[in-house]
Write a protein that holds these residues in place. Sequence first.
Motif, PDB file in Angstrom:
ATOM      1  N   GLY A 181     -41.350  16.288  -1.013  1.00  0.00           N
ATOM      2  CA  GLY A 181     -41.593  17.668  -1.469  1.00  0.00           C
ATOM      3  C   GLY A 181     -42.580  17.683  -2.615  1.00  0.00           C
ATOM      4  O   GLY A 181     -43.489  18.518  -2.683  1.00  0.00           O
ATOM      5  N   PHE A 182     -42.408  16.738  -3.516  1.00  0.00           N
ATOM      6  CA  PHE A 182     -43.337  16.590  -4.639  1.00  0.00           C
ATOM      7  C   PHE A 182     -44.756  16.362  -4.137  1.00  0.00           C
ATOM      8  O   PHE A 182     -45.705  17.013  -4.568  1.00  0.00           O
ATOM      9  CB  PHE A 182     -42.850  15.418  -5.513  1.00  0.00           C
ATOM     10  CG  PHE A 182     -43.909  14.775  -6.344  1.00  0.00           C
ATOM     11  CD1 PHE A 182     -44.353  15.374  -7.517  1.00  0.00           C
ATOM     12  CD2 PHE A 182     -44.471  13.555  -5.961  1.00  0.00           C
ATOM     13  CE1 PHE A 182     -45.349  14.773  -8.278  1.00  0.00           C
ATOM     14  CE2 PHE A 182     -45.459  12.954  -6.720  1.00  0.00           C
ATOM     15  CZ  PHE A 182     -45.900  13.563  -7.884  1.00  0.00           C
ATOM     16  N   LEU A 183     -44.882  15.425  -3.187  1.00  0.00           N
ATOM     17  CA  LEU A 183     -46.229  15.126  -2.674  1.00  0.00           C
ATOM     18  C   LEU A 183     -46.831  16.344  -1.974  1.00  0.00           C
ATOM     19  O   LEU A 183     -48.024  16.613  -2.095  1.00  0.00           O
ATOM     20  CB  LEU A 183     -46.177  13.939  -1.698  1.00  0.00           C
ATOM     21  CG  LEU A 183     -45.988  12.567  -2.346  1.00  0.00           C
ATOM     22  CD1 LEU A 183     -45.803  11.509  -1.275  1.00  0.00           C
ATOM     23  CD2 LEU A 183     -47.172  12.207  -3.249  1.00  0.00           C
ATOM     24  N   ASN A 184     -46.000  17.082  -1.253  1.00  0.00           N
ATOM     25  CA  ASN A 184     -46.521  18.290  -0.598  1.00  0.00           C
ATOM     26  C   ASN A 184     -47.021  19.302  -1.625  1.00  0.00           C
ATOM     27  O   ASN A 184     -47.959  20.043  -1.365  1.00  0.00           O
ATOM     28  CB  ASN A 184     -45.432  18.939   0.267  1.00  0.00           C
ATOM     29  CG  ASN A 184     -45.216  18.198   1.571  1.00  0.00           C
ATOM     30  OD1 ASN A 184     -46.026  17.374   1.962  1.00  0.00           O
ATOM     31  ND2 ASN A 184     -44.118  18.496   2.248  1.00  0.00           N
ATOM     32  N   GLY A 185     -46.376  19.337  -2.772  1.00  0.00           N
ATOM     33  CA  GLY A 185     -46.800  20.279  -3.817  1.00  0.00           C
ATOM     34  C   GLY A 185     -48.008  19.789  -4.603  1.00  0.00           C
ATOM     35  O   GLY A 185     -48.718  20.576  -5.248  1.00  0.00           O
ATOM     36  N   LEU A 186     -48.249  18.491  -4.525  1.00  0.00           N
ATOM     37  CA  LEU A 186     -49.270  17.884  -5.383  1.00  0.00           C
ATOM     38  C   LEU A 186     -50.687  18.368  -5.068  1.00  0.00           C
ATOM     39  O   LEU A 186     -51.517  18.519  -5.966  1.00  0.00           O
ATOM     40  CB  LEU A 186     -49.181  16.357  -5.235  1.00  0.00           C
ATOM     41  CG  LEU A 186     -49.750  15.509  -6.340  1.00  0.00           C
ATOM     42  CD1 LEU A 186     -49.203  15.924  -7.695  1.00  0.00           C
ATOM     43  CD2 LEU A 186     -49.415  14.029  -6.080  1.00  0.00           C
ATOM     44  N   THR A 187     -50.974  18.615  -3.801  1.00  0.00           N
ATOM     45  CA  THR A 187     -52.307  19.115  -3.435  1.00  0.00           C
ATOM     46  C   THR A 187     -52.581  20.415  -4.182  1.00  0.00           C
ATOM     47  O   THR A 187     -53.678  20.628  -4.712  1.00  0.00           O
ATOM     48  CB  THR A 187     -52.395  19.359  -1.918  1.00  0.00           C
ATOM     49  OG1 THR A 187     -52.042  18.145  -1.256  1.00  0.00           O
ATOM     50  CG2 THR A 187     -53.776  19.784  -1.495  1.00  0.00           C
ATOM     51  N   ALA A 188     -51.573  21.267  -4.210  1.00  0.00           N
ATOM     52  CA  ALA A 188     -51.746  22.563  -4.888  1.00  0.00           C
ATOM     53  C   ALA A 188     -51.921  22.360  -6.392  1.00  0.00           C
ATOM     54  O   ALA A 188     -52.701  23.065  -7.040  1.00  0.00           O
ATOM     55  CB  ALA A 188     -50.559  23.472  -4.606  1.00  0.00           C
ATOM     56  N   LEU A 189     -51.198  21.389  -6.942  1.00  0.00           N
ATOM     57  CA  LEU A 189     -51.313  21.123  -8.384  1.00  0.00           C
ATOM     58  C   LEU A 189     -52.712  20.626  -8.725  1.00  0.00           C
ATOM     59  O   LEU A 189     -53.338  21.066  -9.694  1.00  0.00           O
ATOM     60  CB  LEU A 189     -50.270  20.082  -8.808  1.00  0.00           C
ATOM     61  CG  LEU A 189     -50.215  19.795 -10.306  1.00  0.00           C
ATOM     62  CD1 LEU A 189     -49.634  20.982 -11.065  1.00  0.00           C
ATOM     63  CD2 LEU A 189     -49.391  18.537 -10.593  1.00  0.00           C
TER      64      LEU A 189
END
Length: 581
Positions: free
Chosen positions: A94-102
């Motif tokens: 989940g973290f990695l999926n959010g990382l692109t947006a970050l």
Amino acid sequence: MTALAKIVHTAPEIEAEPDLTDGFHLVIDALKLNGIATIYGVPGIPITDLGRMAQAAGMRVVSFRHEQHAGNAAAIAGFLTQKPGICLTVSAPGFLNGLTALANATTNCFPMILISGSSEREIVDLQQGDYEEMDQLAIAKPLCKAAFRVLHAADIGIGVARAIRAACSGRPGGIYLDLPAKLFSQVMEAEAGRTSLVKVIDPAPAQRPAPEAITRALDVLKSARRPLIVLGKGAAYAQADDAIRALVETSGIPYVPMSMAKGLLPDTHPLSAGAARSTALKDSDVVLLIGARLNWLLSHGKGKSWGEPGSTKFIQIDIEPREMDSNVEIVAPVVGDIASCVQALLEGMGQGWQQPPADWIDTLKTKREANIAKMAPKLMSNASPMTFHAALGALRTIVKERPDAILVNEGANTLDLARGIIDMYQPRKRLDVGTWGIMGIGMGFAVAAAIETGKPVLCVEGDSAFGFSGMEVETICRYGLPICIVVFNNNGIYRGTDSDPTGRDPGTTVFVKDSRYDKMIEAFGGDGYHVTSPDELTRAVNAAMDSGRPSLVNAVIDPAAGSESGNIGSLNPQSGIKKKA
Ligand code: ADP
Ligand code: TPW
Ligand code: MG
């Protein structure tokens, strides 16, 4: 304050224990104390209860189908409100999926905080294979502006405060906040918890420019024969709308808006040189950049787009000192926040300000009118299947009639042509793929735009672009948001006409022909429309926007109408191997 955990006693002789709080409540209280009212995320271990409790405590918790879209929502919420948008995810995947947006938020200078639950430090650090084990802090660090981890409940207040200040102050950006699972259940006395919280005072302090920087900038501006202002999305973010308008109008200097700065002044403003952009850049002798970087989107401030080498002098207003001289010499750097810098320039202009030479204004006006006239017939064609121009001509009228609607835009041809054709009338109404040209921002941006502003949203999406976040139509339907998605369906990426030379598979850039994206939203109770002409498109979008309901218009576009990579085909590398004649 949220409801606090209380220990229930059955033995009356034991002296009453103090009220208790825990990590869950402290995170929620810390966010609320700082005026953060919304969380975008995807639930799961260890943050499921955090979402539930935040909702119970009155926060808006918007659950997505994929973290990247929750992250994009948080990022654009930050852009629209100047408060960091919050994205909440589970550990590793989940973290990695959010990382692109970050990372994308950081690249675009949007304030956001990615809060991810994480596994136990002791196990992660010894690499013993915990559930969703990953050293998230280390991975996030190079991709964001700052990254913090909180290990003790008593530090949650300061951790959240640091994250907020880091996101908003100076050049805004994405912050990672790592919260290990164990933290959430840590208990402490409620009163001590309360006093541990920090309300961030003045999270983005004004940074006033040095007076000599203003004098230098004005001297350069006064020497100009063909001055130009370039407004970037930093100017839109700064919410200094009145001052920027006053600067343009008082100085009489024509301006070109970058795509997300469109509408800061209406695109129909007499000093807008948007429709004469190439001439304005090439022939200007002094350019004042306001919240716009001289990156690829401005051809790095050199080369053909800018005329003879050395013929353009740049003045740059930016809050980030290291931005100066990043690509070419900045003869007058003005470091500070845009509101203060623009105000100081205005004051410095005073009464005796000389308007730019009339021939420069006339040149741009003539060019602008010629370009608009050249475009006009293309926008009016009622042919079926539609060209991009004809479909966008219809949407241009709709946006003119609904200037407070927010336009979200992504794709290649669908993006480049919409940016040029659809005039914007109000600040921060155009949200798009930004600095990276990233596909997939569509539904996340749309959801946050609707939630943060309460305004209707019109999403103009290439069929490929839409596919990156298309599953979030369920989210849009679930929250009943006033979002109308128009999918420009040309059967593929750039065009729908490619084929596999061997005849085995579909071409690499094409999709299933004549797909009915409108049926996707119907599956979740939204309204689908299928249109093949500009008149039908106009009727459908007006009906959808009048209804305020989640809707998707499948707009059939001629598969042969687009060009490779839209406007940036020149960036596409070509094979160095020449075929034999
Ligand atoms: P565009 O893509 O529209 O050209 P960029 O993202 O390249 O815009 O540039 C935005 C710039 O605005 C960044 O360099 C950022 O540091 C700057 N910026 C953002 N907010 C402010 C502010 N409040 N004051 C001054 N500069 C700002
Ligand atoms: C995350 C590369 C740039 S534009 C585009 C892709 C895949 C889609 C263009 O097709 P679309 O538009 O949307 O149908 P149109 O009107 O020209 O047919 N992955 C990411 N970001 C980018 N930019 C790409 C791939 C790309
Ligand atoms: Mg397409």
